[in-house]
Structures are given as structure tokens and as C-alpha cells.
Design a protein around this motif. Structure first.
Motif, PDB file in Angstrom:
ATOM      1  N   LEU A   1       0.815  -1.225   0.000  1.00 45.36           N
ATOM      2  CA  LEU A   1       0.000   0.000   0.000  1.00 45.36           C
ATOM      3  C   LEU A   1       0.846   1.271   0.000  1.00 45.36           C
ATOM      4  O   LEU A   1       0.312   2.369  -0.075  1.00 45.36           O
ATOM      5  N   GLY A   2       2.137   1.116   0.123  1.00 46.05           N
ATOM      6  CA  GLY A   2       3.023   2.291   0.088  1.00 46.05           C
ATOM      7  C   GLY A   2       3.382   2.772   1.486  1.00 46.05           C
ATOM      8  O   GLY A   2       2.710   2.442   2.466  1.00 46.05           O
ATOM      9  N   HIS A   3       4.453   3.592   1.534  1.00 46.86           N
ATOM     10  CA  HIS A   3       4.963   4.056   2.831  1.00 46.86           C
ATOM     11  C   HIS A   3       3.983   4.975   3.543  1.00 46.86           C
ATOM     12  O   HIS A   3       3.915   4.997   4.773  1.00 46.86           O
ATOM     13  N   HIS A   4       3.216   5.710   2.741  1.00 44.54           N
ATOM     14  CA  HIS A   4       2.246   6.620   3.354  1.00 44.54           C
ATOM     15  C   HIS A   4       1.264   5.806   4.204  1.00 44.54           C
ATOM     16  O   HIS A   4       0.982   6.145   5.366  1.00 44.54           O
ATOM     17  N   ALA A   5       0.771   4.703   3.615  1.00 44.78           N
ATOM     18  CA  ALA A   5      -0.189   3.848   4.342  1.00 44.78           C
ATOM     19  C   ALA A   5       0.492   3.233   5.561  1.00 44.78           C
ATOM     20  O   ALA A   5      -0.108   3.130   6.633  1.00 44.78           O
ATOM     21  N   GLY A   6       1.757   2.832   5.374  1.00 47.50           N
ATOM     22  CA  GLY A   6       2.502   2.252   6.495  1.00 47.50           C
ATOM     23  C   GLY A   6       2.596   3.239   7.648  1.00 47.50           C
ATOM     24  O   GLY A   6       2.350   2.892   8.804  1.00 47.50           O
ATOM     25  N   ASP A   7       2.914   4.495   7.310  1.00 51.88           N
ATOM     26  CA  ASP A   7       3.024   5.534   8.344  1.00 51.88           C
ATOM     27  C   ASP A   7       1.685   5.755   9.040  1.00 51.88           C
ATOM     28  O   ASP A   7       1.602   5.891  10.258  1.00 51.88           O
ATOM     29  N   GLU A   8       0.640   5.814   8.221  1.00 50.98           N
ATOM     30  CA  GLU A   8      -0.697   6.023   8.790  1.00 50.98           C
ATOM     31  C   GLU A   8      -1.045   4.903   9.762  1.00 50.98           C
ATOM     32  O   GLU A   8      -1.559   5.132  10.855  1.00 50.98           O
ATOM     33  N   LEU A   9      -0.721   3.681   9.327  1.00 56.43           N
ATOM     34  CA  LEU A   9      -1.023   2.512  10.159  1.00 56.43           C
ATOM     35  C   LEU A   9      -0.295   2.632  11.505  1.00 56.43           C
ATOM     36  O   LEU A   9      -0.878   2.397  12.569  1.00 56.43           O
ATOM     37  N   LEU A  10       0.983   3.012  11.435  1.00 59.04           N
ATOM     38  CA  LEU A  10       1.763   3.139  12.676  1.00 59.04           C
ATOM     39  C   LEU A  10       1.149   4.182  13.604  1.00 59.04           C
ATOM     40  O   LEU A  10       1.067   3.981  14.810  1.00 59.04           O
ATOM     41  N   LYS A  11       0.676   5.272  13.005  1.00 51.55           N
ATOM     42  CA  LYS A  11       0.086   6.334  13.832  1.00 51.55           C
ATOM     43  C   LYS A  11      -1.199   5.831  14.513  1.00 51.55           C
ATOM     44  O   LYS A  11      -1.419   6.060  15.699  1.00 51.55           O
ATOM     45  N   ILE A  12      -2.014   5.125  13.711  1.00 55.75           N
ATOM     46  CA  ILE A  12      -3.290   4.629  14.259  1.00 55.75           C
ATOM     47  C   ILE A  12      -3.022   3.629  15.376  1.00 55.75           C
ATOM     48  O   ILE A  12      -3.579   3.717  16.477  1.00 55.75           O
ATOM     49  N   VAL A  13      -2.118   2.689  15.085  1.00 59.99           N
ATOM     50  CA  VAL A  13      -1.819   1.640  16.063  1.00 59.99           C
ATOM     51  C   VAL A  13      -1.220   2.253  17.337  1.00 59.99           C
ATOM     52  O   VAL A  13      -1.583   1.878  18.454  1.00 59.99           O
ATOM     53  N   ALA A  14      -0.332   3.241  17.152  1.00 64.43           N
ATOM     54  CA  ALA A  14       0.297   3.885  18.317  1.00 64.43           C
ATOM     55  C   ALA A  14      -0.773   4.543  19.180  1.00 64.43           C
ATOM     56  O   ALA A  14      -0.768   4.395  20.409  1.00 64.43           O
ATOM     57  N   ALA A  15      -1.695   5.244  18.532  1.00 64.70           N
ATOM     58  CA  ALA A  15      -2.745   5.931  19.298  1.00 64.70           C
ATOM     59  C   ALA A  15      -3.621   4.913  20.022  1.00 64.70           C
ATOM     60  O   ALA A  15      -4.007   5.123  21.176  1.00 64.70           O
ATOM     61  N   ARG A  16      -3.921   3.808  19.359  1.00 64.55           N
ATOM     62  CA  ARG A  16      -4.765   2.795  19.999  1.00 64.55           C
ATOM     63  C   ARG A  16      -4.072   2.193  21.211  1.00 64.55           C
ATOM     64  O   ARG A  16      -4.674   2.002  22.260  1.00 64.55           O
ATOM     65  N   MET A  17      -2.789   1.884  21.039  1.00 63.35           N
ATOM     66  CA  MET A  17      -2.063   1.273  22.151  1.00 63.35           C
ATOM     67  C   MET A  17      -1.989   2.258  23.323  1.00 63.35           C
ATOM     68  O   MET A  17      -2.172   1.888  24.464  1.00 63.35           O
ATOM     69  N   GLN A  18      -1.726   3.508  22.965  1.00 65.25           N
ATOM     70  CA  GLN A  18      -1.629   4.552  23.986  1.00 65.25           C
ATOM     71  C   GLN A  18      -2.936   4.643  24.779  1.00 65.25           C
ATOM     72  O   GLN A  18      -2.937   4.818  25.997  1.00 65.25           O
TER      73      GLN A  18
END
Ligand code: C2E
Length: 763
Positions: A384-401
Motif C-alpha cells: 500500500l506504500g509508505h504513506h499507508a505504512g506511516d498512517e497505520l503506525l500512527k493509528i496503532v500507536a494511538a490505539r495502544m496509547q
């Protein structure tokens, strides 16, 4: 005035001395003009009138330090009609007078002048003044000291300018040394207050959201008043400062009692007896409003031009201080936080773990580290590209937080790796896994990015202090080890560290070292297994198969070490060695006069994904002198399916080189018919597992037949591997299979044996 001046150290340079010598010349001139004794009094009047015109202090004192002569300047500043007969003890506070007296007595005693002394005095109007004074002994005709003559000049302005200058330099030094902003502000305000009479200074800052007042410093302003204005929202009529920040321009309120800007706040200001408030915005270099510098006055009125100029300097310095602090804060933030997710980073983890360990020691408790790695993150990034990867990391980080407790911390180590630090005590009956379950569940919630919905899971490894490690790096390494185990056992799992795991990892490390050594000491060698054309019966190709001659364990098969080589990345150099050796060997057979055959080399996923893989194949061909058409690369279905688009691209580049491509283990993967059509391959290889139970197993028979038909439909040749019996061969020939490979023809054999076999079949 007939007295003489004593010798001066440096007459020319000294203004006082010049003045005295001018007086002498004047006296001489007066004597010339009024030679008669009768003119004596007239001369005195004339001289006194003259010294009265001198703007500096000029006086003569007798041996008891009482004024004999004093000009108008000193007399007036002392608020007297005349100073004659008075001493400093009647004019100044005891300490000042004593100082003057001692100095003068010293001059009288030693006969040496004292020049350019700086003294502070208070004049009759109560103003503090700085004076630059010189005092010289006066001698009679016999050379005896009969008193002193003194001059003094008002240098208050210069001293103020100097102190302002010094104050600015001190402030800039404080800023450069990174002293607390409130200290810098306080020093700045005190400096201005020292130079502008009867005002009280205050510095306010604008909150990061650009809407609220935040106290900066106001060392002499009522603390209660400061508390009341903290947090007020700025606006068009919020006193002087709130309005100045709102407008971004100075707001000079001459009378708080009547000015409409103070309508809502005048009771506050009047409560501290302030009648005027002048506020100037503090700006950043680019003009952004950062706060205000304000002066409160007990009297109504406007600031003087001098005061406005001083405040201009003050707002400039305050701006530098705030900007420097902001830059420092953002450097600090960047140093301790991950820019993508805003989570703390590794450096912060070290600090937090250290204090969590301390806290655990204090209460005799424990502390847990959970190492988290997203499963298949690379796939998301690649497909899906690096942009999607970055978005995923942000979403996952916020959820874990959102899942962790306030006492816990979450840190991003980098990539898709996170660490959760569980420092608080567990609830009764609660296990670490329970605490982490909610994190795993939150991560696994569906994610929607760019209109595409998907799910990711994570693998977690847990290490507990003090059982599993005594410090950050030990705990982190062990949690990481456990996380790898969670991946091995199928991902989407939590694994707690055990010492057996460590033993296994240790063993793996040893194997890895052995592999490295094997490569360096050429413990590898190749065997070749012939492939036969079912129509002609001719051996037209061989598959190169790697072997490891282990110094203790004997011959080790690739199934035992290739997975480890892939995992550790050693497959790169090992694969290069295989490719080069196989090409060289094939060329050697050709040079020995054998009819040319194709050598087929296995390629692992990791090798294939290396960026310069195609170039490395080209180099192996070039180096060996083998024509590309005599090399075939066997790619597995799963390798291609890891990233179909990238694989097809690489396959096309290899095809352009002229090498053949085959799909190995066909049927074990999931290649769809549509994607199969896109692959520039020449052969399909039916996996051994479908061959071994032929012809008896009807399922395998159906699969083998289907693969053969499919291959032919796509105009591909089909080879079956693992053919051990005549019956298998007959079935495959019957089903239309083009080629076979297996023990029925030959086991994998070394190069010499193969050469003999080829020779035999050709001759
Ligand atoms: N039971 C049985 N087995 C037969 C028969 N005919 C051949 N074989 C075995 O089947 C395997 C065929 O290789 P593969 O499917 O590419 O499977 C290979 C290949 O995936 C991998 N491998 C071998 N050499 C290399 C290499 O140089 N590079 C890479 N990346 N992988 C390699 O290791 C796997 C195993 O290789 P080997 O142990 O050499 O095992 C070889 C071969 O010895 C038969 O009639 N009956």
C-alpha cells in the motif's frame, strides 16, 4: 586663588587638570588686568562669577575638609545658598561623608592627587547621581599643603547607559547558557525597572494555542494579581496585555480607570493601585506574537520616548529568550520523541525503565517490559506504500496509547517495533497477559486507510524485572527474544521469556556463527541432479543443490541450514556463491566438450528481493562466461506471492538478461491463474509431495494432471520432481508431463560424477 596646583600625573589627559590649569591662566590674566591691590576684590568677584559658570562641581576645601570655595553647581545640587564653612558630614549620609573625608585627608597627608574617582551621591532633590571626581592637593608658596581643590562631573547618564549595556550582555549570556526563562524575564524586568522610574514590569506569554495568557515573570507585581490574569483568554478588550497580544501592536492605556479596554479588569488593576498600563507585544523573528512586555505605573500618563526605546530593547531580548527556549524545547522533544507517532522514543525508555526499576526495588515489586512487533507490517508498506505504512503506525500507536494505564509507558523503538513498560503493581489475580490482551485487541481492530479496510495483528514478547534481567538492555533483549518466539509460533501471540528460549537462541547464534565460518572456509559444495526430457530421453538440464560438509556433523542437507541462512541474511552471500559456482561448473562442462545443458539454481525469497539481485546474476554470468540461456532460476510460488508486482518486475529484468525462469514447488502456493499468466516463466515444477504417492493416490493424480494441463494451456513446459519409480514415470508420461527429475534417474551427484553420467548418456 594664588595657591599652586600640585604636580599631576598626566595633566594633558585629565580634564580636571585642564580645568585647573585654565583657572590658573585666568588668574594670571586677571592679575594682568587688575594689577592694583584695590582691584583685588574686583578680581575675586570676577573669578567667582567665572567658576560659577562651570557646569561641573568646583570647590576648595581647607585642611579640615570644610568648604572654602564652592561653585554654584555643587551648592545648588546640595540645596544650599552657600557651602562655605560646611563639611560633607552636614551634606551627606555618614557613610558617604566618611568616605569623602578619608579620601581628602589621605590627599592632604600624602600630597598626592586622586583622580577620576566614581562616587554615588544623592542630591538635594533625592536623585541618585554618579559623579566622576578628582581631588588635588593645594600648596602655598612654601610648598605646604593647605587644602584640596576638587572637581566632579555628573556621569549618571553614562553610568546608566553602561549598566544597561552590561545588563543586556548579562541577559544574553543567561539566554545563551539556557538559564530558566523566568530568571531571564525577571532580570530583564529588573533592568528596565532600574532605568525607568516608578514603574513595575511584567512579562506575559501567549499559550501554545495562541489564545490564552500565561504568566512569564513579574518580580515586583502583586502575586495575587498575576494569578488572577493567568489563563485569561486574549481578545479585543482584555486590558492592555490581552489586547496587545490580540492586536499584535502596543496598547498604551494612560488611565485604567477610564479606558474601555480595562472595563472588565479595572477592579483588578486598581486593586494593586495601578493607574496606567503600557503593553508592547513580544514578537518572534518572523513576527509571531509570543507575549507582552508591560509596565504598570501608579500615575496616569503615557511612557516617555526614552522608556519606549528601552522597552523596544526589552521586547527584543524577551523575544530572543522565548524563541531560544522554544527551539531548545523542540530539540528536547525531538530527542525524546518519535516524530511520526509522537510517542516517547528509545532514549526516554532508558530513563523510564531505570526509574521503574528503582521504584520496583523500593517496594520490593516487579516491572514488566513487553516488546511489540506488528505482524506483516512490511506487506502493508510494500503493497500500500509508505504513506499507508506511516498512517497505520500512527493509528496503532494511538490505539495502544489509549489502552495502557497512566502508570505505564509506551515507546516506539523504530519501524513497527514498540515497547510497553508496565511499571505499576498488578491487580490481584491479574497476569501480564491480561494487561496486554486489550492492547492486542485494539491493534487488531480493522483499520481503514485511503478507503481500504484491513486488519493487522501483533506479536509480543515479555520480560519481567528482576527475574529475566537486571537492566534495560538485558530486559529489552529478552523481551525481543520472546517476541521472536511469538512470531515463530504463528504470530498474533504473547510469549513470556523463559531461559529455555535463551538457550535455543544461543544455539541458533552458534549455528549462525558456524554458517558464517562455513562460507569463509568453503565448507559448502554443490551436487547436481539431472533432469530428463521424457520425449527424447536426453538429460538436458541439472538442478544445482547445495551441501555443507560440516567438520563434525558430516554432510548437512540444505533443509537444515537454508532457513537459518534466510533468517540471518547469510543467504545473500551463500546464494551468490551457489550461483557463481553453478555457472562456472556449467561452463567447465561445456569447455570439456560436453553438449551444453541448462543449470538450474534455487533462489530464496530474501535473495530475490535484494535490490541488486539482477546485477548479481549478470555478474555471475559475465564472470563465468556462461551464456544466459544455459542458466535457469527456480523461484518458489510463495516467493513470488510475497510481492507480486515487484516479483514480476524483477522477473522481466531477468528475462531480458536471457536467463530462464521456473516456478518450483508448483501447487503448494496460492498463485492465481490470472497472476500466473503475468509471470514470464518457461517451466512449472510439480512439487515432490504430489508425485510421491502417484499413481495410487487419486487426489495427487488429479492435481498432477491438472498442473500439467494448466502448464500446457499457458504454453509452459512442466517438470515433475521426486520421481522415484517406474510407475510414477509412466503415469507422468501418460499425463503429458514434459520432463522429470528424481532418484529414478539419479540422486544428486557431484560434478565429476555428473560429467561421467552425461558422457555416458551422450556417447
Ligand atoms: N525423496 C526424494 N527427494 C528427492 C528426489 N529427487 C530429488 N530430491 C530432493 O528434492 C530436493 C529438490 O530440491 P528443491 O525442491 O529445490 O528443494 C531444495 C531447495 O528448496 C533448497 N535448496 C537446495 N539447494 C539450494 C540452494 O543452492 N539455494 C537455495 N536457496 N535453496 C536450496 O533445499 C531444498 C532441499 O534440497 P535437497 O535436500 O537437496 O533436496 C532436493 C533433492 O535432493 C527423489 O526422487 N526423492
Amino acid at each position: 586663588m594664588s595657591t599652586q596646583l600640585s604636580h599631576l600625573g598626566n595633566d594633558e589627559a585629565d580634564a580636571t587638570a585642564r580645568l585647573m590649569s585654565a583657572s590658573e591662566r585666568l588668574m594670571a590674566e586677571a592679575a594682568r588686568l587688575f594689577p592694583l591691590a584695590a582691584a583685588q576684590s574686583e578680581r575675586t568677584i570676577w573669578l567667582e562669577a567665572m567658576i560659577d559658570e562651570v557646569p561641573d562641581y568646583l570647590y576648595f576645601k581647607d585642611l579640615s575638609c570644610r568648604f572654602v570655595v564652592a561653585n554654584r553647581a555643587i551648592t545648588a545640587d546640595n540645596g544650599r545658598e552657600s557651602l562655605v564653612g560646611l563639611s560633607d558630614f552636614e551634606l551627606h549620609p555618614e557613610a558617604t561623608a566618611r568616605h569623602f573625608f578619608n579620601t581628602e585627608q589621605e590627599i592632604i597627608r600624602t600630597g598626592r592627587p586622586m583622580l577620576d574617582m566614581e562616587d554615588q551621591i544623592r542630591d538635594a532633590a533625592g536623585n541618585l547621581k554618579w559623579m566622576l571626581s578628582s581631588k588635588l592637593p593645594v600648596r602655598n608658596g612654601n610648598g605646604e599643603v593647605i587644602g584640596i581643590v576638587g572637581t566632579a562631573r555628573d556621569i549618571t547618564e553614562r553610568k546608566l547607559a553602561e549598566s544597561l549595556h552590561r545588563g543586556q550582555a548579562d541577559l544574553l549570556k543567561m539566554i545563551a547558557l539556557g538559564e530558566p526563562l523566568t530568571d531571564v524575564f525577571s532580570a530583564l524586568i529588573l533592568l528596565i525597572e532600574a532605568h525607568v522610574p516608578d514603574v513595575t514590569g511584567s512579562i506575559l506569554r501567549l499559550s501554545p494555542d495562541g489564545r490564552h495568557i500565561v504568566n512569564g515573570a513579574a518580580p515586583n507585581l502583586d502575586a495575587g494579581y498575576c494569578r488572577l490574569i493567568e489563563g485569561l483568554e486574549i481578545g479585543p478588550t482584555v486590558g492592555s496585555c490581552g489586547t496587545a497580544m490580540w492586536r499584535g501592536e502596543p496598547v498604551i492605556v494612560a488611565d485604567i480607570e477610564t479606558d474601555p479596554l480595562w472595563a472588565d479588569f479595572r477592579h483588578l488593576a486598581l486593586g494593586i493601585a495601578s493607574r496606567a498600563c503600557w503593553s508592547w507585544p513580544i514578537r518572534s523573528y518572523q513576527g509571531r506574537v509570543l507575549g507582552t512586555f508591560a509596565l504598570y505605573s501608579r500615575e496616569t500618563g503615557e511612557p516617555s520616548a526614552e522608556c519606549t526605546k528601552l522597552v523596544g530593547m526589552a521586547t527584543h531580548i524577551a523575544g530572543i529568550a522565548i524563541e531560544r527556549k522554544e527551539a531548545e524545547d523542540s530539540i528536547q522533544y525531538m530527542a525524546h520523541h518519535d516524530t511520526l507517532t509522537g510517542l516517547p522514543n528509545r532514549s526516554m525508555l532508558d530513563e523510564r525503565v531505570a526509574s521503574a526499576i528503582e521504584a520496583a526495588d523500593d517496594r520490593g515489586g516487579s516491572m514488566t517490559l513487553a516488546f511489540i512487533d506488528l505482524d506483516n507490517f512490511k506487506l502493508v508498506n510494500d503493497s500500500l506504500g509508505h504513506h499507508a505504512g506511516d498512517e497505520l503506525l500512527k493509528i496503532v500507536a494511538a490505539r495502544m496509547q489509549g489502552c495502557i494505564r497512566a502508570s505505564d509507558s509506551i515507546v516506539r523503538l523504530g519501524g513497527d517495533e514498540f515497547v510497553i513498560l508496565i511499571s505499576g503493581a498488578m491487580r490481584r489475580g491479574e497476569a501480564v497477559e491480561d494487561r496486554l490482551r486489550s492492547v492486542r485487541e485494539a491493534v487488531a481492530e480493522p483499520v481503514e486507510i485511503d478507503g481500504r479496510s484491513f486488519q493487522v495483528t501483533c506479536s509480543m514478547g515479555v520480560a519481567v524485572y528482576p527475574e529475566h534481567g537486571r537492566n534495560v538492555s538485558e530486559l529489552l533483549a529478552r523481551a525481543d527474544m520472546a517476541m521472536y518466539r511469538a512470531k515463530e509460533i504463528g504470530r498474533d501471540a504473547v510469549q513470556v521469556f523463559t531461559f529455555e528460549l535463551a538457550d535455543r537462541a544461543h544455539e541458533k547464534l552458534e549455528r549462525q556463527e558456524e554458517l558464517r565460518r562455513a562460507l569463509a572456509q568453503t565448507e559448502f559444495f554443490l551436487q547436481y541432479q539431472p533432469q530428463m526430457d521424457l520425449v527424447t530421453g536426453r538429460i538436458f538440464a541439472v538442478e544445482a543443490l547445495i551441501r555443507w560438509r560440516h567438520p563434525e556433523r558430516g554432510i548437512v542437507s540444505p533443509g537444515e541450514f537454508i532457513p537459518l541462512a534466510e533468517e540471518t541474511g547469510l543467504i545473500g552471500p551463500i546464494g551468490d556463491w551457489t550461483l557463481r559456482t553453478a555457472c562456472r561448473q556449467n561452463k567447465a562442462w561445456q569447455l570439456s566438450g560436453l553438449p551444453p545443458i541448462v543449470v538450474s539454481v534455487n533462489v530464496s525469497a530474501r535473495q530475490f528481493q535484494e535490490r541488486d539481485w539482477v546485477e548479481r546474476v549478470a555478474a555471475a554470468l559475465e564472470e563465468s562466461g556462461l551464456e544466459a540461456r544455459y542458466l535457469e532460476l527456480e523461484l518458489t510460488e510463495s516467493l513470488i506471492m510475497e510481492d507480486v508486482q515487484q516479483a514480476v518486475e524483477t522477473m522481466h529484468r531477468l528475462e531480458q538478461l536471457g536467463v530462464h525462469l521456473a516456478i518450483d514447488d508448483f501447487g503448494t502456493g496460492y498463485s492465481s491463474l490470472s497472476s500466473l499468466k503475468r509471470f514470464p516463466v518457461g517451466r512449472l515444477k510439480i512439487d515432490r509431495s504430489f508425485v510421491q504417492d502417484l499413481p495410487g493416490d487419486s487426489d495427487d493424480a488429479a492435481i498432477a494432471t491438472a498442473v500439467i494441463s494448466l502448464g500446457h494451456l499457458l504454453q509452459l513446459r512442466v517438470i515433475a520432481e521426486g520421481v522415484e519409480t517406474r510407475e510414477q514415470l509412466d503415469f507422468l508420461r501418460e499425463a503429458g508431463c514434459d520432463e522429470i527429475q528424481g532418484y529414478h534417474i539419479s540422486r544428486p551427484i557431484d560434478a565429476m560424477a555428473l560429467q561421467a553420467l552425461l558422457c555416458l548418456s551422450e556417447c
